[in-house]
Design a protein around this motif. Structure first.
Motif, PDB file in Angstrom:
ATOM      1  N   LYS A 166       0.804  -1.205  -0.074  1.00  0.00           N
ATOM      2  CA  LYS A 166       0.039  -0.036   0.067  1.00  0.00           C
ATOM      3  C   LYS A 166       0.897   1.211  -0.135  1.00  0.00           C
ATOM      4  O   LYS A 166       0.586   2.248  -0.827  1.00  0.00           O
ATOM      5  N   GLU A 167       2.056   1.125   0.944  1.00  0.00           N
ATOM      6  CA  GLU A 167       2.803   2.431   0.948  1.00  0.00           C
ATOM      7  C   GLU A 167       3.651   2.548  -0.298  1.00  0.00           C
ATOM      8  O   GLU A 167       3.902   3.717  -0.943  1.00  0.00           O
ATOM      9  N   PHE A 168       3.969   1.426  -0.943  1.00  0.00           N
ATOM     10  CA  PHE A 168       4.892   1.489  -2.267  1.00  0.00           C
ATOM     11  C   PHE A 168       3.883   2.213  -3.334  1.00  0.00           C
ATOM     12  O   PHE A 168       4.577   2.946  -4.319  1.00  0.00           O
ATOM     13  N   TYR A 169       2.812   1.874  -3.342  1.00  0.00           N
ATOM     14  CA  TYR A 169       1.875   2.367  -4.365  1.00  0.00           C
ATOM     15  C   TYR A 169       1.149   3.810  -4.092  1.00  0.00           C
ATOM     16  O   TYR A 169       0.364   4.298  -4.896  1.00  0.00           O
ATOM     17  N   GLY A 170       1.651   4.077  -3.040  1.00  0.00           N
ATOM     18  CA  GLY A 170       1.010   5.510  -2.609  1.00  0.00           C
ATOM     19  C   GLY A 170      -0.474   5.294  -2.177  1.00  0.00           C
ATOM     20  O   GLY A 170      -1.280   6.395  -2.568  1.00  0.00           O
ATOM     21  N   CYS A 171      -0.804   4.136  -1.935  1.00  0.00           N
ATOM     22  CA  CYS A 171      -2.543   4.054  -1.484  1.00  0.00           C
ATOM     23  C   CYS A 171      -2.808   4.503  -0.163  1.00  0.00           C
ATOM     24  O   CYS A 171      -2.153   4.333   0.906  1.00  0.00           O
ATOM     25  N   SER A 172      -4.207   4.868   0.109  1.00  0.00           N
ATOM     26  CA  SER A 172      -4.635   5.108   1.303  1.00  0.00           C
ATOM     27  C   SER A 172      -5.214   3.950   1.965  1.00  0.00           C
ATOM     28  O   SER A 172      -5.393   3.528   3.192  1.00  0.00           O
ATOM     29  N   ASP A 173      -6.082   3.027   1.135  1.00  0.00           N
ATOM     30  CA  ASP A 173      -6.741   1.895   1.791  1.00  0.00           C
ATOM     31  C   ASP A 173      -6.197   0.661   1.078  1.00  0.00           C
ATOM     32  O   ASP A 173      -5.673   0.697  -0.037  1.00  0.00           O
ATOM     33  N   THR A 174      -6.698  -0.661   1.680  1.00  0.00           N
ATOM     34  CA  THR A 174      -6.167  -1.827   1.097  1.00  0.00           C
ATOM     35  C   THR A 174      -7.564  -2.561   1.335  1.00  0.00           C
ATOM     36  O   THR A 174      -8.257  -2.557   2.059  1.00  0.00           O
ATOM     37  N   LEU A 175      -7.541  -3.804   0.342  1.00  0.00           N
ATOM     38  CA  LEU A 175      -8.457  -4.724   0.144  1.00  0.00           C
ATOM     39  C   LEU A 175      -7.970  -5.896  -0.114  1.00  0.00           C
ATOM     40  O   LEU A 175      -7.212  -6.002  -1.212  1.00  0.00           O
ATOM     41  N   PHE A 176      -8.254  -6.917   0.733  1.00  0.00           N
ATOM     42  CA  PHE A 176      -7.574  -8.315   0.320  1.00  0.00           C
ATOM     43  C   PHE A 176      -8.801  -9.136   0.241  1.00  0.00           C
ATOM     44  O   PHE A 176      -9.707  -9.318   0.923  1.00  0.00           O
ATOM     45  N   ILE A 177      -8.754  -9.951  -1.093  1.00  0.00           N
ATOM     46  CA  ILE A 177      -9.691 -10.701  -1.624  1.00  0.00           C
ATOM     47  C   ILE A 177      -9.239 -12.241  -1.750  1.00  0.00           C
ATOM     48  O   ILE A 177      -8.204 -12.308  -2.611  1.00  0.00           O
ATOM     49  N   THR A 178     -10.009 -13.128  -1.115  1.00  0.00           N
ATOM     50  CA  THR A 178      -9.789 -14.510  -1.414  1.00  0.00           C
ATOM     51  C   THR A 178     -11.002 -15.472  -1.562  1.00  0.00           C
ATOM     52  O   THR A 178     -11.904 -15.240  -1.049  1.00  0.00           O
ATOM     53  N   THR A 179     -10.658 -16.614  -2.225  1.00  0.00           N
ATOM     54  CA  THR A 179     -11.702 -17.439  -2.301  1.00  0.00           C
ATOM     55  C   THR A 179     -11.520 -18.474  -1.135  1.00  0.00           C
ATOM     56  O   THR A 179     -12.309 -19.550  -0.939  1.00  0.00           O
ATOM     57  N   SER A 180     -10.816 -18.187  -0.074  1.00  0.00           N
ATOM     58  CA  SER A 180     -10.635 -19.210   0.974  1.00  0.00           C
ATOM     59  C   SER A 180     -10.803 -18.429   2.153  1.00  0.00           C
ATOM     60  O   SER A 180     -11.814 -17.545   2.289  1.00  0.00           O
ATOM     61  N   GLU A 191      -7.372  -6.124  10.831  1.00  0.00           N
ATOM     62  CA  GLU A 191      -8.482  -5.348  11.726  1.00  0.00           C
ATOM     63  C   GLU A 191      -7.642  -4.065  12.278  1.00  0.00           C
ATOM     64  O   GLU A 191      -7.881  -2.824  12.460  1.00  0.00           O
ATOM     65  N   MET A 192      -6.279  -4.151  12.953  1.00  0.00           N
ATOM     66  CA  MET A 192      -5.381  -3.388  13.567  1.00  0.00           C
ATOM     67  C   MET A 192      -4.902  -2.301  12.487  1.00  0.00           C
ATOM     68  O   MET A 192      -4.887  -1.219  12.876  1.00  0.00           O
ATOM     69  N   CYS A 193      -4.894  -2.757  11.107  1.00  0.00           N
ATOM     70  CA  CYS A 193      -4.454  -1.757  10.037  1.00  0.00           C
ATOM     71  C   CYS A 193      -5.488  -1.045   9.069  1.00  0.00           C
ATOM     72  O   CYS A 193      -5.350  -0.610   8.278  1.00  0.00           O
ATOM     73  N   ASN A 194      -6.887  -1.640   9.614  1.00  0.00           N
ATOM     74  CA  ASN A 194      -8.013  -1.132   8.875  1.00  0.00           C
ATOM     75  C   ASN A 194      -7.971  -1.623   7.469  1.00  0.00           C
ATOM     76  O   ASN A 194      -8.628  -0.888   6.612  1.00  0.00           O
TER      77      ASN A 194
END
Length: 219
Positions: A166-180, A191-194
């Motif tokens: 997130k920091e490398f690409y200069g993003c403010s938010d993150t979203l992790f998507i998995t089929t598991s 939860e700690m890093c929102n």
């Protein structure tokens, strides 16, 4: 390890097994003839060599397609890419997709929602597969996609990697998507890093429903 193949294709291991079976059948046949007919050593030598030659020739006509690994580190799954266009991608079962195909599906999903996504992916992606902007507020989001089997939980290390990306690409938010699903430690860190996390249920509910509706419109 999971390997996707076409109906008329077999893996190298299956080919070797088939050739071995054919060899021993031919060997038994020729040796039986030699022993029953009490032929000399020349016929015995021919009985040993002939099955090998015939098996090698037959093996040339057994089709083989190698599995191509398109998943990222830790996914434990190997696939053969067979989807050639977005229509096929929308039609396919999500659980049958390769890692890169799943990334493409998520890209199409958010593009349809107006998020202006950009596919990153590949080696050295710093844990980020897609970078996109929320059309509602312009917030830049780093997305990681994992097309894993449901029994392979996403661990803490994967969450940490995306948070760093997130920091490398200069993003403010993150979203992790998995089929598991996620391990307890992974959930705790997210939860700690929102960090927003989608598991198998989220994917089926959001992307799965959208995919079906989109395919109907294109059909």
């Amino acid at each position: 390890m999971e390997i996707r193949t076409g109906e008329k294709e077999v893996t190298k291991r299956k080919k070797a097994i088939i050739k071995s079976i054919i060899y021993f059948i031919l060997l038994f046949y020729y040796l039986s003839n030699v022993l029953l007919n009490r032929l000399d050593w020349i016929h015995l030598l021919a009985a040993l060599i002939t099955p090998f030659i015939l098996t090698s020739i037959i093996g040339l006509f057994i089709p083989v397609k190698k599995a191509v690994n398109n998943t990222k580190e830790g996914s434990k799954i190997t696939y053969i890419n067979k989807i050639n266009n977005d229509t096929e991608l929308l039609k396919a079962n999500i659980d049958s997709l390769s890692g890169s195909e799943f990334e493409r599906l998520i890209y199409l999903y958010f593009k349809d929602l107006g998020f202006s996504p950009e596919l990153i992916g590949g080696s050295g992606d710093h844990g980020v597969d897609i970078v996109m902007k929320d059309p509602r507020n312009g917030v830049k989001i780093a997305v990681q996609c994992k097309r894993w089997a449901k029994e392979n939980s996403v661990g803490n290390a994967d969450i940490i990697k995306l948070n760093g990306g997130k920091e490398f690409y200069g993003c403010s938010d993150t979203l992790f998507i998995t089929t598991s699903y996620y391990s307890p430690k992974a959930k705790e860190f997210a939860e700690m890093c929102n960090m927003k996390v989608w598991n198998r249920l989220h994917v089926n509910d959001k992307v799965g429903k959208w995919k079906k509706e989109k395919f109907k419109k294109l059909s």
